[in-house]
Motif scaffolding. Structure first.
Motif, PDB file in Angstrom:
ATOM      1  N   SER A  29       0.837  -1.194   0.000  1.00 54.65           N
ATOM      2  CA  SER A  29       0.000   0.000   0.000  1.00 54.65           C
ATOM      3  C   SER A  29       0.872   1.244   0.000  1.00 54.65           C
ATOM      4  O   SER A  29       1.932   1.290   0.629  1.00 54.65           O
ATOM      5  CB  SER A  29      -0.909   0.018   1.232  1.00 54.65           C
ATOM      6  OG  SER A  29      -1.616   1.243   1.308  1.00 54.65           O
ATOM      7  N   ILE A  31       0.448   3.858   1.537  1.00 52.26           N
ATOM      8  CA  ILE A  31       0.556   4.439   2.872  1.00 52.26           C
ATOM      9  C   ILE A  31       1.742   3.863   3.643  1.00 52.26           C
ATOM     10  O   ILE A  31       2.209   4.442   4.618  1.00 52.26           O
ATOM     11  CB  ILE A  31      -0.756   4.232   3.663  1.00 52.26           C
ATOM     12  CG1 ILE A  31      -0.806   5.180   4.865  1.00 52.26           C
ATOM     13  CG2 ILE A  31      -0.911   2.795   4.103  1.00 52.26           C
ATOM     14  CD1 ILE A  31      -2.109   5.147   5.618  1.00 52.26           C
ATOM     15  N   ASP A  32       2.247   2.724   3.193  1.00 57.98           N
ATOM     16  CA  ASP A  32       3.382   2.101   3.872  1.00 57.98           C
ATOM     17  C   ASP A  32       4.717   2.434   3.209  1.00 57.98           C
ATOM     18  O   ASP A  32       5.754   1.892   3.597  1.00 57.98           O
ATOM     19  CB  ASP A  32       3.188   0.581   3.913  1.00 57.98           C
ATOM     20  CG  ASP A  32       1.957   0.192   4.727  1.00 57.98           C
ATOM     21  OD1 ASP A  32       1.776   0.765   5.812  1.00 57.98           O
ATOM     22  OD2 ASP A  32       1.176  -0.660   4.268  1.00 57.98           O
ATOM     23  N   CYS A 120       5.449  13.127   3.268  1.00 63.19           N
ATOM     24  CA  CYS A 120       4.774  11.850   2.987  1.00 63.19           C
ATOM     25  C   CYS A 120       3.557  11.671   3.888  1.00 63.19           C
ATOM     26  O   CYS A 120       2.492  11.230   3.436  1.00 63.19           O
ATOM     27  CB  CYS A 120       5.748  10.691   3.188  1.00 63.19           C
ATOM     28  SG  CYS A 120       6.950  10.481   1.855  1.00 63.19           S
ATOM     29  N   ALA A 121       3.710  12.012   5.162  1.00 61.96           N
ATOM     30  CA  ALA A 121       2.597  11.862   6.101  1.00 61.96           C
ATOM     31  C   ALA A 121       1.405  12.714   5.670  1.00 61.96           C
ATOM     32  O   ALA A 121       0.254  12.253   5.674  1.00 61.96           O
ATOM     33  CB  ALA A 121       3.044  12.239   7.512  1.00 61.96           C
ATOM     34  N   LYS A 124      -0.297  11.220   2.589  1.00 61.54           N
ATOM     35  CA  LYS A 124      -1.105  10.043   2.912  1.00 61.54           C
ATOM     36  C   LYS A 124      -2.494  10.464   3.388  1.00 61.54           C
ATOM     37  O   LYS A 124      -3.508   9.874   3.004  1.00 61.54           O
ATOM     38  CB  LYS A 124      -0.403   9.209   3.987  1.00 61.54           C
ATOM     39  CG  LYS A 124       0.881   8.540   3.523  1.00 61.54           C
ATOM     40  CD  LYS A 124       1.636   7.932   4.698  1.00 61.54           C
ATOM     41  CE  LYS A 124       2.982   7.365   4.262  1.00 61.54           C
ATOM     42  NZ  LYS A 124       3.762   6.817   5.398  1.00 61.54           N
ATOM     43  N   HIS A 127      -4.482  11.940   0.460  1.00 61.09           N
ATOM     44  CA  HIS A 127      -4.968  10.861  -0.409  1.00 61.09           C
ATOM     45  C   HIS A 127      -6.301  10.319   0.109  1.00 61.09           C
ATOM     46  O   HIS A 127      -7.248  10.080  -0.659  1.00 61.09           O
ATOM     47  CB  HIS A 127      -3.907   9.757  -0.447  1.00 61.09           C
ATOM     48  CG  HIS A 127      -4.190   8.643  -1.401  1.00 61.09           C
ATOM     49  ND1 HIS A 127      -4.652   8.835  -2.683  1.00 61.09           N
ATOM     50  CD2 HIS A 127      -4.063   7.294  -1.249  1.00 61.09           C
ATOM     51  CE1 HIS A 127      -4.795   7.666  -3.287  1.00 61.09           C
ATOM     52  NE2 HIS A 127      -4.454   6.717  -2.437  1.00 61.09           N
ATOM     53  N   GLY A 128      -6.399  10.147   1.420  1.00 60.75           N
ATOM     54  CA  GLY A 128      -7.656   9.696   2.010  1.00 60.75           C
ATOM     55  C   GLY A 128      -8.767  10.716   1.857  1.00 60.75           C
ATOM     56  O   GLY A 128      -9.924  10.362   1.584  1.00 60.75           O
ATOM     57  N   LEU A 193      -7.197   5.037   7.144  1.00 60.53           N
ATOM     58  CA  LEU A 193      -5.748   5.104   7.338  1.00 60.53           C
ATOM     59  C   LEU A 193      -5.184   3.864   8.026  1.00 60.53           C
ATOM     60  O   LEU A 193      -4.014   3.530   7.831  1.00 60.53           O
ATOM     61  CB  LEU A 193      -5.385   6.351   8.151  1.00 60.53           C
ATOM     62  CG  LEU A 193      -5.552   7.692   7.430  1.00 60.53           C
ATOM     63  CD1 LEU A 193      -5.401   8.845   8.405  1.00 60.53           C
ATOM     64  CD2 LEU A 193      -4.556   7.832   6.289  1.00 60.53           C
ATOM     65  N   TYR A 198      -6.141   0.530   2.634  1.00 62.54           N
ATOM     66  CA  TYR A 198      -6.222   1.988   2.594  1.00 62.54           C
ATOM     67  C   TYR A 198      -7.454   2.415   1.810  1.00 62.54           C
ATOM     68  O   TYR A 198      -8.553   1.944   2.096  1.00 62.54           O
ATOM     69  CB  TYR A 198      -4.928   2.556   2.033  1.00 62.54           C
ATOM     70  CG  TYR A 198      -4.746   4.052   2.223  1.00 62.54           C
ATOM     71  CD1 TYR A 198      -5.467   4.754   3.178  1.00 62.54           C
ATOM     72  CD2 TYR A 198      -3.849   4.762   1.448  1.00 62.54           C
ATOM     73  CE1 TYR A 198      -5.291   6.114   3.353  1.00 62.54           C
ATOM     74  CE2 TYR A 198      -3.659   6.126   1.614  1.00 62.54           C
ATOM     75  CZ  TYR A 198      -4.391   6.789   2.566  1.00 62.54           C
ATOM     76  OH  TYR A 198      -4.225   8.134   2.726  1.00 62.54           O
ATOM     77  N   ARG A 382       0.891   4.233  11.394  1.00 62.69           N
ATOM     78  CA  ARG A 382       0.995   3.935   9.971  1.00 62.69           C
ATOM     79  C   ARG A 382       1.302   5.183   9.152  1.00 62.69           C
ATOM     80  O   ARG A 382       2.098   5.143   8.214  1.00 62.69           O
ATOM     81  CB  ARG A 382      -0.313   3.315   9.496  1.00 62.69           C
ATOM     82  CG  ARG A 382      -0.170   2.583   8.188  1.00 62.69           C
ATOM     83  CD  ARG A 382      -1.214   1.528   8.053  1.00 62.69           C
ATOM     84  NE  ARG A 382      -1.005   0.792   6.823  1.00 62.69           N
ATOM     85  CZ  ARG A 382      -1.954   0.551   5.929  1.00 62.69           C
ATOM     86  NH1 ARG A 382      -3.169   0.991   6.139  1.00 62.69           N
ATOM     87  NH2 ARG A 382      -1.691  -0.131   4.845  1.00 62.69           N
ATOM     88  N   VAL A 383       0.680   6.292   9.489  1.00 68.77           N
ATOM     89  CA  VAL A 383       0.887   7.521   8.720  1.00 68.77           C
ATOM     90  C   VAL A 383       2.276   8.102   8.973  1.00 68.77           C
ATOM     91  O   VAL A 383       2.985   8.485   8.038  1.00 68.77           O
ATOM     92  CB  VAL A 383      -0.204   8.560   9.063  1.00 68.77           C
ATOM     93  CG1 VAL A 383       0.140   9.921   8.461  1.00 68.77           C
ATOM     94  CG2 VAL A 383      -1.558   8.091   8.542  1.00 68.77           C
TER      95      VAL A 383
END
Length: 395
Positions: A29, A31-32, A120-121, A124, A127-128, A193, A198, A382-383
């Motif tokens: 994913s 998110i990872d 990146c955080a 993420k 994106h959601g 998240l 995701y 995760r985020v």
């Protein structure tokens, strides 16, 4: 126009992005991931266009700026403590060009770089938010909710202050009826998240109802009533999401067969018999331990079902003319589609639990507040990722 010829000659050193190829082929994913792989703003602009946002189109840039600000506020509110609010790099709050986030998220991917990890955080989370804003089912949520609850309202009745579940054959007293009428925007985001898939994941509990009855035996009676009313059938049940941690069905059948004649002889509602049946059930039952949701407490007990309801949206609800041209497309025949509307399945939850289980769910690890805290912490890990979490601890 120059004639095309096969070649592997490039202006830069020939290479492959093994990290991304590995992620794509293994189904990792986004998110990872700890970095993107964009070279410059031109590359970022093309990425955004293919993603779905052409910043040359009117209103797009303002929309992206708003989402960036919302993501920053969300990260601060959900993932950072009061003493960590100032640790977010100031350059990430500059929303003059949201595409810069994409470039910052791609820099120095092979070494520790806090700015890249923060970018990146934020991406993420953005994106959601993009997914939520572009989910057609959420856009028509009021119409969906009305159709879902119409079937439930047919079997839920109120007499004075007492609520009942009835199908005309039997009438079961209810201790509580709790309706989930909508999940808030950020509640949906937290849930997305922390899911492995995701944004590819469906949220199944936007809508739902929780029915609390006095005993576990009555929960089975309620389930059979919902079956007779065709609100729960094997054709509309999402089998993979059935969770029963409440009743040992084999033991319940044994107890029921022992007391069925006694129930038939009762003149009024056989509450004492049902309570006696529950005591016997507790004595001979095997513990039901089916639990796939990592955020549910081990001692939370219920029958949880996800059922699908076919929703019909007429053309007017979609902002289409009554005789939409799309109705003539192959595969859209039907009473709704022929009028220019659309039909689709929508999943919602039904939970059944007894009074004792309900009381346990209101406190300790089984409470909803504790459940939400576990969800937020899972999303936070995760985020932000391990590197950024370690960096936060050091600051």
């Amino acid at each position: 126009m120059d004639e095309l010829q096969a070649t592997l000659k490039t202006q830069q050193r020939f290479s492959l992005n093994w990290t991304y190829l590995d992620a794509i082929t293994r189904g990792v994913s986004v998110i990872d991931m700890g970095a993107l792989a964009l070279r410059n703003l031109g590359d970022a602009r093309q990425f955004a266009r293919e993603y779905g946002y052409d910043i040359d189109q009117p209103g797009v840039l303002d929309y992206l700026r708003g989402i960036q600000r919302e993501a920053i506020a969300f990260v601060r509110a959900q993932f950072l403590g009061p003493d960590q609010q100032g640790l977010l790099p100031a350059e990430l709050e500059d929303d003059a060009d949201p595409l810069r986030l994409l470039v910052l998220a791609s820099q120095r991917a092979h070494r520790f770089e806090p700015t890249r990890l923060w970018a990146c955080a934020l991406l993420k989370v953005m994106h959601g938010l993009f997914y939520i804003d572009n989910n057609l089912k959420l856009r028509h949520f009021n119409a969906i909710r009305q159709q879902v609850f119409a079937g439930l309202d047919a079997v839920l009745q109120v007499e004075g202050e007492q609520q009942y579940l009835t199908d005309g054959l039997i009438c079961l007293p209810l201790l509580h009826v709790d309706r989930k009428r909508n999940k808030g925007r950020h509640s949906i985001l937290v849930k997305l998240l922390q899911k492995p898939e995701y944004v590819a994941a469906d949220i199944h509990d936007h809508l739902g109802v929780r029915l609390t009855l006095n005993t576990r035996i009555e929960c089975l009676l309620a389930l059979d009533l919902l079956r007779r009313a065709h609100l729960v059938t094997l054709t509309n049940l999402e089998i993979s999401r059935v969770r029963n941690t409440l009743v040992d069905l084999c033991a319940a059948k044994e107890v029921f067969n022992c007391h069925r004649a006694e129930i038939d002889r009762c003149q009024g509602y056989p509450q004492q018999v049902l309570q006696q049946m529950d005591r016997e059930l507790a004595r001979i039952s095997q513990q039901q331990t089916q639990r796939d949701n990592p955020h549910s407490a081990a001692d939370f007990q219920s029958i949880q079902l996800t059922v699908r309801k076919m929703i019909h949206l007429p053309a007017a609800a979609l902002g289409l003319p009554p005789e939409s041209a799309s109705a003539a497309e192959e595969g859209t025949e039907g009473p709704i589609a022929n009028g220019g509307g659309t039909s689709f399945f929508f999943a919602y939850e039904i939970q059944l639990l007894d009074g004792a289980s309900f009381e346990k769910s209101q406190q300790g690890a089984a409470s909803h507040e504790a459940y939400k805290r576990r969800q937020v912490e899972s999303a936070r890990r995760r985020v932000l990722g391990a590197e950024l979490l370690d960096w936060l601890l050091a600051h």
